[in-house]
Design a protein around this motif. Sequence first.
Motif, short mmCIF file in Angstrom:
data_model
loop_
_atom_site.label_atom_id
_atom_site.label_comp_id
_atom_site.label_asym_id
_atom_site.label_seq_id
_atom_site.Cartn_x
_atom_site.Cartn_y
_atom_site.Cartn_z
N GLN A 183 -71.57 -75.86 13.90
CA GLN A 183 -70.69 -75.87 15.07
C GLN A 183 -69.63 -74.77 14.96
N ARG A 184 -69.05 -74.63 13.77
CA ARG A 184 -68.03 -73.59 13.57
C ARG A 184 -68.63 -72.20 13.75
N ALA A 185 -69.85 -72.00 13.25
CA ALA A 185 -70.51 -70.70 13.39
C ALA A 185 -70.74 -70.37 14.86
N ALA A 186 -71.21 -71.36 15.60
CA ALA A 186 -71.48 -71.14 17.03
C ALA A 186 -70.19 -70.85 17.79
N HIS A 187 -69.11 -71.56 17.45
CA HIS A 187 -67.83 -71.31 18.12
C HIS A 187 -67.35 -69.87 17.82
N ALA A 188 -67.53 -69.40 16.57
CA ALA A 188 -67.14 -68.02 16.24
C ALA A 188 -67.92 -67.02 17.07
N GLY A 192 -74.76 -52.74 13.46
CA GLY A 192 -73.68 -52.44 14.39
C GLY A 192 -72.35 -52.78 13.76
N HIS A 193 -71.41 -53.25 14.56
CA HIS A 193 -70.12 -53.68 14.01
C HIS A 193 -70.29 -55.05 13.36
N ILE A 194 -69.70 -55.22 12.20
CA ILE A 194 -69.81 -56.49 11.47
C ILE A 194 -68.50 -57.23 11.56
N GLU A 195 -68.58 -58.48 12.00
CA GLU A 195 -67.41 -59.36 12.07
C GLU A 195 -67.65 -60.55 11.15
N LEU A 196 -66.66 -60.89 10.36
CA LEU A 196 -66.81 -61.98 9.40
C LEU A 196 -66.05 -63.22 9.87
N ALA A 197 -66.75 -64.34 9.95
CA ALA A 197 -66.13 -65.64 10.25
C ALA A 197 -66.26 -66.50 8.99
N GLU A 198 -65.14 -66.83 8.38
CA GLU A 198 -65.18 -67.52 7.08
C GLU A 198 -65.47 -69.01 7.21
N VAL A 255 -72.14 -61.13 13.83
CA VAL A 255 -71.15 -62.08 13.33
C VAL A 255 -71.75 -62.75 12.10
N SER A 256 -71.18 -62.46 10.95
CA SER A 256 -71.66 -63.04 9.70
C SER A 256 -70.70 -64.13 9.25
N CYS A 307 -78.62 -54.12 27.85
CA CYS A 307 -77.94 -55.32 27.36
C CYS A 307 -77.24 -55.06 26.03
N TRP A 308 -76.27 -55.91 25.75
CA TRP A 308 -75.52 -55.88 24.48
C TRP A 308 -76.14 -56.92 23.57
N VAL A 309 -76.42 -56.55 22.32
CA VAL A 309 -77.15 -57.45 21.41
C VAL A 309 -76.21 -57.95 20.32
N LEU A 310 -76.13 -59.28 20.24
CA LEU A 310 -75.32 -59.95 19.22
C LEU A 310 -76.25 -60.66 18.26
N SER A 311 -76.18 -60.30 16.96
CA SER A 311 -76.96 -61.00 15.94
C SER A 311 -76.08 -62.03 15.25
N ILE A 312 -76.66 -63.21 15.04
CA ILE A 312 -75.95 -64.28 14.34
C ILE A 312 -76.30 -64.22 12.86
N ASP A 313 -75.31 -64.09 12.02
CA ASP A 313 -75.42 -64.06 10.56
C ASP A 313 -75.87 -62.69 10.04
N ILE A 314 -77.06 -62.24 10.46
CA ILE A 314 -77.59 -60.94 10.06
C ILE A 314 -78.68 -60.57 11.05
N PRO A 315 -78.89 -59.30 11.37
CA PRO A 315 -79.98 -58.96 12.28
C PRO A 315 -81.31 -59.51 11.76
N SER A 316 -82.03 -60.20 12.62
CA SER A 316 -83.29 -60.83 12.21
C SER A 316 -84.27 -59.79 11.68
N GLY A 317 -84.84 -60.11 10.53
CA GLY A 317 -85.80 -59.21 9.89
C GLY A 317 -85.21 -58.37 8.79
#
Length: 518
Positions: free
Chosen positions: A35-40, A204-210, A185-186, A156-166
């Motif tokens: 839930q926290r990851a999705a909110h970030a 791309g740009h890396i954002e960290l959510a702890e 968003v990692s 489109c703008w592409v957002l990867s969750i955690d790490i780009p798949s693959g």
Amino acid sequence: MPATLNRKVYTTAQIRAAEQQAVTHLKVSLSQLMQRAAHACLQRLQAQQPAPARVVVLCGPGNNGGDGWVLARLAQQAGYQVQVFAVTPRSDLAQLAAQAWHDSGGISHPLAAFNPTHREQSDVVVDAVFGSGLNRSVTEQFADCIAVLNTQPRRCWVLSIDIPSGLNSDTGRPCPIAVRADWTVSFIALTLGLVTGQAAHYCGHIELAELGIASCLRSQQPVLEVIDASTVVHSLPARAKTAHKGDFGHVVVIGGGPGMSGAAILAGQAVLRCGAGKVSIACHPTSQLAIAAAQPEFMVHAVTDSVSLLLSKADVVVIGPGLGQSEWAQQLVIAVADWDGTVVWDADGLNLLAALALLKPANSEWVMTPHPGEAGRLLGTSTAAVEQDRWHALTQICQNFQAHALLKGAGTLVQSVTHPTGWVCRRGSPALATGGSGDVLSGVVAALLAQRLPIPDALVTAVWLHAVAGELASCDGERGTIASDLLLPLRQLSNPAQWSAEIRSVINIEDVCKKPLI
């Protein structure tokens, strides 16, 4: 050189251990973490594309797909127009998240149905197919989906969750294809695969959510630390008013074989521009005139077979720029390899070191600056093998030669035999992909060593100076920037007490201790 947690880099296994520790000691469930990851991710989505933007979410079978299912539900509640394309969820958490999406009235389509039309008609595509831990080849079904997403041009703008798949989260290697994200968003902390290998091409740009559990990593030793401008500020203070050239060392550059005087000139000029007191060039007799004419501050010596007198006067030696692999070059390499001093090995110096199987004297300090091809020769393997796992290759070089080393490339890596943690540089520019750029870097390293910086500090500072100099030199265009263009910004960057407002803006100095420069 201490680093805040968001500048530390860990293995995927360490991140997994932190998650389990959070469950055990902080009483945070894996569902709460999802839930926290999705909110970030929702916060990043809202910052980039306000509702009611059109959002496509691609969900894989595991917990990364679960993050996508939760994000889809939250985004729909926030007013976004959401479509989900997914495979059947397999993990318990992903199944629960998918059920919650459907219970809220959401519908989903097979992942295989995602096509270029869906991509072009969306404002955002969220990649939640595979997360960290992927260590196998992407199967055809998922590879086809990734290929559709990556096809250029795309609006489109592409957002990867955690790490780009693959992308392998420990090596930064695509398996063999990976999503090219605009933003990633990692979670919890950075992993090796976000900063090494091909990561810069995909993340791309890396954002960290702890996610509120980063404290679970504080007892673990990070693998790497991200280099930032604070290193330079601390390593290169303003000089004393009474300083003289003898305070800043004598560097001897050995290279400049027949027809290759330019490399030695560039290395020597970098030594001067980064502040060493004196520079001598030991070159082939046929190159002496060209090198002497190029820079009046050089002391140029034509050598045939012996450099013992010059070595006796040197604080640091650089060997390799324009050296070649002739018998003349081999004799010089053998002589330097037997010297009890600080040696920066580069270019053909490294190639001959590998070919001649020479070992380091006990009382000397060796610093190696290979690109992946040279690293492969040092390890008796291929360039491709080095690029498969750059950090492993670098640590092997350090162990095999008992040397300090850096491995050049996007995300240059640094390792020292005297420090448990390595470093990674996330700055730089494709403008550095030009002949002579590596010769300049070896000169920067030598200049800082001559000024008596500890070897780890010198390597880390040199890599950052070189990378940011590449950024500054390419302000008028990456194509056509040449190695000598680095010299003026190197001089500017080597004097942090005199940084102009323009340079501080490029460096983003005000944020050095607040957030990661990634």
